[in-house]
Design a protein around this motif. Structure first.
Motif, PDB file in Angstrom:
ATOM      1  N   PRO A 200       8.198  -6.561  20.887  1.00 50.34           N
ATOM      2  CA  PRO A 200       8.179  -8.081  20.208  1.00 50.34           C
ATOM      3  C   PRO A 200       7.132  -7.907  19.614  1.00 50.34           C
ATOM      4  CG  PRO A 200      10.106  -8.013  21.589  1.00 50.34           C
ATOM      5  CD  PRO A 200       9.021  -6.427  21.619  1.00 50.34           C
ATOM      6  N   ASN A 201       7.013  -8.447  17.971  1.00 49.88           N
ATOM      7  CA  ASN A 201       5.144  -8.282  17.875  1.00 49.88           C
ATOM      8  C   ASN A 201       4.714  -6.674  17.510  1.00 49.88           C
ATOM      9  OD1 ASN A 201       6.121 -11.380  17.061  1.00 49.88           O
ATOM     10  ND2 ASN A 201       5.497 -11.542  18.813  1.00 49.88           N
ATOM     11  N   ALA A 202       4.683  -5.627  17.883  1.00 49.50           N
ATOM     12  CA  ALA A 202       3.906  -4.763  17.959  1.00 49.50           C
ATOM     13  C   ALA A 202       3.423  -4.306  16.774  1.00 49.50           C
ATOM     14  CB  ALA A 202       3.743  -3.400  19.018  1.00 49.50           C
ATOM     15  N   VAL A 203       3.225  -3.199  15.612  1.00 53.89           N
ATOM     16  CA  VAL A 203       2.418  -3.148  14.334  1.00 53.89           C
ATOM     17  C   VAL A 203       2.372  -1.824  14.846  1.00 53.89           C
ATOM     18  CG1 VAL A 203       0.855  -3.169  12.416  1.00 53.89           C
ATOM     19  CG2 VAL A 203       1.073  -4.916  14.043  1.00 53.89           C
ATOM     20  N   ILE A 204       3.239  -0.665  14.336  1.00 50.43           N
ATOM     21  CA  ILE A 204       3.735   0.732  13.690  1.00 50.43           C
ATOM     22  C   ILE A 204       3.486   1.033  12.869  1.00 50.43           C
ATOM     23  CG2 ILE A 204       4.764   2.031  14.074  1.00 50.43           C
ATOM     24  CD1 ILE A 204       6.463  -0.839  15.628  1.00 50.43           C
TER      25      ILE A 204
ATOM     26  N   LEU B 287       2.736 -11.487   3.482  1.00 43.76           N
ATOM     27  CA  LEU B 287       3.580 -11.574   4.206  1.00 43.76           C
ATOM     28  C   LEU B 287       3.437 -12.310   5.559  1.00 43.76           C
ATOM     29  CD1 LEU B 287       4.878  -8.996   6.280  1.00 43.76           C
ATOM     30  CD2 LEU B 287       2.843  -9.127   7.254  1.00 43.76           C
ATOM     31  N   ALA B 288       4.672 -12.843   5.674  1.00 45.26           N
ATOM     32  CA  ALA B 288       5.588 -13.783   6.771  1.00 45.26           C
ATOM     33  C   ALA B 288       6.058 -12.653   7.804  1.00 45.26           C
ATOM     34  CB  ALA B 288       6.493 -15.109   6.174  1.00 45.26           C
ATOM     35  N   ARG B 289       5.929 -12.517   8.604  1.00 45.98           N
ATOM     36  CA  ARG B 289       5.830 -12.012  10.259  1.00 45.98           C
ATOM     37  C   ARG B 289       7.295 -12.292  10.815  1.00 45.98           C
ATOM     38  NH1 ARG B 289       2.118  -7.922  13.597  1.00 45.98           N
ATOM     39  NH2 ARG B 289       4.157  -7.855  14.479  1.00 45.98           N
ATOM     40  N   THR B 290       8.009 -12.144  10.870  1.00 48.93           N
ATOM     41  CA  THR B 290       9.518 -12.622  12.144  1.00 48.93           C
ATOM     42  C   THR B 290       9.056 -12.575  13.101  1.00 48.93           C
ATOM     43  OG1 THR B 290      10.805 -11.525  10.202  1.00 48.93           O
ATOM     44  CG2 THR B 290      12.039 -12.300  12.723  1.00 48.93           C
ATOM     45  N   PRO B 291       8.949 -13.746  14.031  1.00 48.88           N
ATOM     46  CA  PRO B 291       8.753 -13.566  15.320  1.00 48.88           C
ATOM     47  C   PRO B 291       9.609 -12.782  16.286  1.00 48.88           C
ATOM     48  CG  PRO B 291       8.505 -16.299  14.339  1.00 48.88           C
ATOM     49  CD  PRO B 291       8.716 -15.238  13.085  1.00 48.88           C
ATOM     50  N   GLY B 292       9.499 -11.972  16.958  1.00 49.13           N
ATOM     51  CA  GLY B 292       9.526 -11.410  18.027  1.00 49.13           C
ATOM     52  C   GLY B 292      10.306  -9.343  17.214  1.00 49.13           C
ATOM     53  N   ARG B 293       9.259  -9.699  15.358  1.00 52.95           N
ATOM     54  CA  ARG B 293       9.702  -8.196  15.611  1.00 52.95           C
ATOM     55  C   ARG B 293       8.758  -8.000  15.125  1.00 52.95           C
ATOM     56  NH1 ARG B 293      13.720  -8.590   9.755  1.00 52.95           N
ATOM     57  NH2 ARG B 293      14.175  -6.685  10.223  1.00 52.95           N
ATOM     58  N   PRO B 294       8.894  -5.913  14.899  1.00 58.83           N
ATOM     59  CA  PRO B 294       8.195  -5.085  15.469  1.00 58.83           C
ATOM     60  C   PRO B 294       7.162  -5.766  13.245  1.00 58.83           C
ATOM     61  CG  PRO B 294       9.188  -4.355  16.589  1.00 58.83           C
ATOM     62  CD  PRO B 294      10.178  -5.585  16.238  1.00 58.83           C
ATOM     63  N   CYS B 295       6.241  -4.950  13.270  1.00 60.90           N
ATOM     64  CA  CYS B 295       6.124  -4.202  12.087  1.00 60.90           C
ATOM     65  C   CYS B 295       5.512  -3.129  11.415  1.00 60.90           C
ATOM     66  CB  CYS B 295       4.979  -5.441  11.866  1.00 60.90           C
ATOM     67  SG  CYS B 295       5.264  -5.377   9.350  1.00 60.90           S
ATOM     68  N   LEU B 296       6.655  -2.239  10.642  1.00 64.65           N
ATOM     69  CA  LEU B 296       6.568  -0.930  10.417  1.00 64.65           C
ATOM     70  C   LEU B 296       5.215  -0.606   9.689  1.00 64.65           C
ATOM     71  CD1 LEU B 296       6.268   2.039  10.650  1.00 64.65           C
ATOM     72  CD2 LEU B 296       9.154   1.746   9.701  1.00 64.65           C
ATOM     73  N   TYR B 297       4.080  -0.278   9.402  1.00 67.49           N
ATOM     74  CA  TYR B 297       3.586  -0.301   7.675  1.00 67.49           C
ATOM     75  C   TYR B 297       3.693   1.508   7.013  1.00 67.49           C
ATOM     76  CZ  TYR B 297      -0.292   1.409   5.266  1.00 67.49           C
ATOM     77  OH  TYR B 297      -0.630   2.069   3.358  1.00 67.49           O
ATOM     78  N   ALA B 298       4.566   1.231   6.101  1.00 68.24           N
ATOM     79  CA  ALA B 298       4.518   3.281   6.155  1.00 68.24           C
ATOM     80  C   ALA B 298       3.806   3.587   5.339  1.00 68.24           C
ATOM     81  CB  ALA B 298       5.857   3.255   5.533  1.00 68.24           C
ATOM     82  N   GLY B 299       2.952   4.245   5.022  1.00 65.38           N
ATOM     83  CA  GLY B 299       2.214   4.704   4.020  1.00 65.38           C
ATOM     84  C   GLY B 299       2.329   6.731   3.973  1.00 65.38           C
ATOM     85  N   VAL B 300       1.796   6.649   2.667  1.00 66.15           N
ATOM     86  CA  VAL B 300       2.726   7.995   1.863  1.00 66.15           C
ATOM     87  C   VAL B 300       1.052   8.409   1.421  1.00 66.15           C
ATOM     88  CG1 VAL B 300       4.632   7.703   1.741  1.00 66.15           C
ATOM     89  CG2 VAL B 300       2.653   7.271  -0.244  1.00 66.15           C
ATOM     90  N   GLY B 301       0.068   7.589   1.155  1.00 65.22           N
ATOM     91  CA  GLY B 301      -1.286   8.139   0.548  1.00 65.22           C
ATOM     92  C   GLY B 301      -1.638   8.262  -0.691  1.00 65.22           C
TER      93      GLY B 301
END
Length: 324
Positions: free
Chosen positions: A224-228, A291-305
Motif C-alpha cells: 500500500p502507498n508504494a509507487v510503481i 493528484l489526490a492519492r488514495t490512502p492504502g492504494r499504490p500509485c502506478l505511473y505508466a509511461g510510453v515516451g
C-alpha cells in the motif's frame, strides 16, 4: 531593404554527441526543465503521435514535436536483429528546428537523448507522486529496479540524484548483467545490490525498465502507498505489470491520448471506454498538484515516451552548448 538572414547550411549545423548530451542535461537540470515545460505551455494531450514506417530488417520511428521557440523531430531506426550482432537495437538522431523560420539549428545523438529524457521524466513523476503520499513520503525510500540495460542504469542514476537517501536493489534475468550494472554504479559512488522478485512487497518504489512483454511480478504483492513506474515498453501488446496492480492502483499517465494509443500496461486491465471515463491524471496535472492519492492504494505511473520530452531536453542541450 533589410537583408534576409541566411539559414544555416547543413554542413555548418552543430552536432551534439552522446557525451555532449549527457553533460548539458544532468539529471536535476533535466527534471527541472521538464517540470517548467509542464507548468508552462506544454500540454501532453496535444503532443504529436509517433510515426512508424517499415525499414529493411525493422522499422523507422519518427517523433515530431512543435513549440513556440523550438520544434524538432527524432528519427530512429529499430532493428530487432541487431543485439544478436553486437549492435544497438535502436539508433538515430534528433534535429532541432527554429519554429519561426523552420530552419534546422542542430543535430544531436537521438539514442542518448532518449536515454536521458526517459529516466528524467520517470523520476519527475515518481518524485511528485511520492510527495503526495498519504502521511508523507519515506525518508529513505527502498527502490527496486527491474532491468539491467541502459534504461535501468540511467533510472538508478536519476533516482539517486532526485532521491539521494534511497537504497537500490536490481532484479534482472541475467545475473552477470546485473553485476555489471552494479559495478558501473559503484564506480560512480552509487551503492546498489542484487535484488529478488520476492522483495516487491517491501519496496517503496518499483521501477520497471525492461523489454518484457509479460508482467514481471504479482501485482497483489505491491505494498500500500508504494509507487510503481512501468516505462520499459510501449505498444498495446506489451506489458510489465499485471491487471491486478492496475485495478488496485491510483494511475498517472504521461498523456491520456498517448496512453490509449500505446500503454499496453493499462488497456488489457480496463477498456479504452473505461479509461476515458476514469480520466487518470496526466503529467501536467501531476506537477500542478492535481493528484489526490488514495490512502492504502499504490500509485502506478505508466509511461510510453513522448515527443515533447525530447524537444525539451534537446532545447536544453542546444542552449547549454551554444549560449556560453
Amino acid at each position: 531593404m533589410t537583408a534576409k538572414a541566411e539559414s544555416p547550411k547543413t554542413a555548418d549545423l552543430p552536432y551534439f554527441g552522446a557525451a555532449a548530451v549527457r553533460t548539458a542535461a544532468p539529471w536535476t537540470t533535466a527534471v527541472a526543465a521538464l517540470e517548467r515545460a509542464l507548468l508552462g505551455a506544454v500540454d501532453p494531450e496535444q503532443d504529436s503521435p509517433r510515426l512508424f514506417s517499415p525499414a529493411p530488417g525493422g522499422e523507422f520511428l519518427l517523433m515530431p514535436a512543435s513549440g513556440a521557440g523550438y520544434s524538432g523531430v527524432k528519427a530512429l531506426t529499430v532493428a530487432p536483429g541487431n543485439p544478436a550482432r553486437g549492435l544497438e537495437k535502436i539508433q538515430g538522431v534528433y534535429v532541432l528546428i527554429d519554429s519561426d523560420t523552420l530552419a534546422p539549428l542542430a543535430v544531436m545523438d537521438g539514442t542518448e537523448l532518449t536515454s536521458v529524457r526517459t529516466p528524467a521524466t520517470t523520476l519527475l513523476a515518481v518524485s511528485r507522486i511520492l510527495a503526495a503520499t498519504p502521511g508523507g513520503q519515506p525518508e529513505r525510500p527502498r527502490v527496486l529496479v527491474f532491468g539491467a540495460g541502459i534504461q535501468a542504469l540511467n533510472h538508478v542514476r536519476a533516482a539517486h540524484a532526485l532521491l539521494p537517501e534511497a537504497s537500490f536493489a536490481v532484479v534482472g534475468r541475467r545475473p552477470e548483467r546485473v553485476r555489471e550494472l552494479i559495478a558501473a554504479l559503484a564506480e560512480e559512488g552509487i551503492d546498489a545490490r542484487e535484488g529478488r522478485v520476492e522483495e516487491v512487497p517491501h519496496a517503496d518504489v518499483v521501477l520497471c525498465t525492461t523489454t518484457s512483454t509479460a508482467p514481471l511480478f504479482d501485482g497483489a504483492l505491491v505494498a500500500p502507498n508504494a509507487v510503481i513506474a512501468a516505462v520499459g515498453q510501449h505498444g498495446l501488446d506489451a506489458r510489465e505489470v499485471d491487471a491486478t496492480l492496475v485495478r488496485r492502483s491510483d494511475i498517472v499517465v504521461e498523456g491520456r491520448a498517448s496512453a490509449l494509443r500505446e500503454a499496453g500496461d493499462l488497456i488489457p486491465a480496463r477498456s479504452a471506454e473505461e479509461w476515458k471515463a476514469i480520466k487518470p491524471a496526466n503529467l501536467r496535472e501531476l506537477v500542478q498538484g492535481g493528484l489526490a492519492r488514495t490512502p492504502g492504494r499504490p500509485c502506478l505511473y505508466a509511461g510510453v515516451g513522448m515527443a515533447w520530452e525530447d524537444l525539451v531536453i534537446a532545447a536544453l542541450v542546444y542552449e547549454g552548448g551554444t549560449r556560453k
